[in-house]
Design a protein around this motif. Structure first.
Motif: not given
Length: 50
Positions: A1-5, A28-29, A45
């Protein structure tokens, strides 16, 4: 899983419109019509309209 901002002001407004608390979600996107977010604690998510 990508790291969220952290969400920007505009993204926070979109999260609030989806009846969610922006303090609990990370982005995340980001697409022009969709926002992919992940919960800070549970890792759940979601995809919401931007």
């Amino acid at each position: 899983m990508k790291n969220g901002k952290r969400p920007t002001r505009k993204q926070k407004q979109a999260i609030q419109c989806a009846r969610l608390n922006p303090a609990n979600w990370l982005v995340t996107k980001s697409l022009p019509d969709k926002l992919f977010i992940v919960h800070r604690e549970s890792g759940r998510e979601r995809i919401i309209p931007a």
